[in-house]
Write a protein that holds these residues in place. Structure first.
Motif, PDB file in Angstrom:
ATOM      1  N   ALA A 172       0.842  -1.190   0.000  1.00 22.68           N
ATOM      2  CA  ALA A 172       0.000   0.000   0.000  1.00 22.68           C
ATOM      3  C   ALA A 172       0.880   1.244   0.000  1.00 22.68           C
ATOM      4  CB  ALA A 172      -0.901   0.003   1.238  1.00 22.68           C
ATOM      5  N   LYS A 173       0.302   2.356  -0.406  1.00 19.08           N
ATOM      6  CA  LYS A 173       0.989   3.636  -0.314  1.00 19.08           C
ATOM      7  C   LYS A 173       0.721   4.189   1.083  1.00 19.08           C
ATOM      8  CE  LYS A 173       0.253   6.492  -3.698  1.00 19.08           C
ATOM      9  NZ  LYS A 173      -0.311   7.243  -4.831  1.00 19.08           N
ATOM     10  N   VAL A 174       1.800   4.591   1.794  1.00 21.67           N
ATOM     11  CA  VAL A 174       1.691   5.063   3.175  1.00 21.67           C
ATOM     12  C   VAL A 174       2.342   6.438   3.294  1.00 21.67           C
ATOM     13  CG1 VAL A 174       2.224   4.544   5.589  1.00 21.67           C
ATOM     14  CG2 VAL A 174       1.781   2.669   4.002  1.00 21.67           C
ATOM     15  N   TRP A 230       4.592  10.115  -0.129  1.00 24.50           N
ATOM     16  CA  TRP A 230       4.086   8.743  -0.051  1.00 24.50           C
ATOM     17  C   TRP A 230       5.223   7.761  -0.319  1.00 24.50           C
ATOM     18  CZ3 TRP A 230      -0.938   7.824   1.330  1.00 24.50           C
ATOM     19  CH2 TRP A 230      -1.815   8.908   1.280  1.00 24.50           C
ATOM     20  N   ARG A 272       5.824   3.296  -0.734  1.00 26.93           N
ATOM     21  CA  ARG A 272       5.171   1.992  -0.833  1.00 26.93           C
ATOM     22  C   ARG A 272       5.705   1.105   0.272  1.00 26.93           C
ATOM     23  NH1 ARG A 272       1.797   0.998  -4.675  1.00 26.93           N
ATOM     24  NH2 ARG A 272       1.771   2.247  -6.544  1.00 26.93           N
ATOM     25  N   LEU A 298       1.377  -0.466  10.868  1.00 29.07           N
ATOM     26  CA  LEU A 298       0.979   0.936  10.753  1.00 29.07           C
ATOM     27  C   LEU A 298       1.037   1.602  12.117  1.00 29.07           C
ATOM     28  CD1 LEU A 298      -2.116   0.385   8.456  1.00 29.07           C
ATOM     29  CD2 LEU A 298       0.026   1.474   7.791  1.00 29.07           C
ATOM     30  N   GLU A 328      -0.601   7.912  10.653  1.00 29.57           N
ATOM     31  CA  GLU A 328      -0.275   7.607   9.258  1.00 29.57           C
ATOM     32  C   GLU A 328      -1.554   7.522   8.428  1.00 29.57           C
ATOM     33  OE1 GLU A 328       3.834   5.126   9.212  1.00 29.57           O
ATOM     34  OE2 GLU A 328       2.050   3.958   9.708  1.00 29.57           O
ATOM     35  N   PHE A 345      -2.898   5.644   4.797  1.00 32.49           N
ATOM     36  CA  PHE A 345      -2.521   4.699   3.746  1.00 32.49           C
ATOM     37  C   PHE A 345      -3.614   4.631   2.703  1.00 32.49           C
ATOM     38  CE2 PHE A 345      -4.794   1.961   6.677  1.00 32.49           C
ATOM     39  CZ  PHE A 345      -5.410   1.005   5.889  1.00 32.49           C
ATOM     40  N   GLN A 346      -3.185   4.339   1.481  1.00 28.63           N
ATOM     41  CA  GLN A 346      -4.099   4.266   0.351  1.00 28.63           C
ATOM     42  C   GLN A 346      -4.079   2.853  -0.192  1.00 28.63           C
ATOM     43  OE1 GLN A 346      -3.457   7.268  -2.592  1.00 28.63           O
ATOM     44  NE2 GLN A 346      -5.045   6.510  -3.938  1.00 28.63           N
ATOM     45  N   LYS A 354      -8.520   6.125   0.748  1.00 32.96           N
ATOM     46  CA  LYS A 354      -7.560   6.537   1.778  1.00 32.96           C
ATOM     47  C   LYS A 354      -8.127   6.238   3.161  1.00 32.96           C
ATOM     48  CE  LYS A 354      -5.350  10.306  -0.731  1.00 32.96           C
ATOM     49  NZ  LYS A 354      -5.131  11.760  -0.754  1.00 32.96           N
TER      50      LYS A 354
END
Length: 100
Positions: A34-36, A44, A46, A60, A64, A66-67, A72
């Motif tokens: 995921a993108k964080v 962002w 990964r 996590l 934060e 994440f996407q 999102k």
């Protein structure tokens, strides 16, 4: 058509194989990429996060974002530990007006 008789030993053998195959799977290790972002969405990266168990074990941290799959989520810390809140889909940038 003739009906086949099931051999009880064959059924037992197949059933045991299925059970063994599920025992080998560790569902808690459901890693997804995921993108964080840890700065409110400015930058962002990964990262692989674990979504197969408790949120505390996901990798996590509170604060934060994440996407995942175009949506999102914000990671929050509260009375019950770490929780995840849906923020919404990224804006498309276009507004559509409807006329009657």
């Amino acid at each position: 058509m003739q009906e086949q008789e099931l051999n009880k030993d064959e059924f037992k053998y197949e059933h045991e194989l299925v059970e063994e195959s599920y025992e080998d799977l560790d569902i808690a290790d459901a890693l997804v990429e995921a993108k964080v972002s840890d700065d409110g969405g400015e930058t962002w990266t990964r990262r692989k996060i674990n979504l197969g168990g408790d949120i505390d074990e996901s990798g996590l941290s509170a604060g934060e974002i994440f996407q995942l799959n175009g949506e999102k989520y914000k990671v929050l810390s509260g009375d019950f530990g770490i929780t995840i809140e849906l923020m919404g889909k990224p804006a498309s940038g276009k507004k559509v007006s409807k006329r009657k």
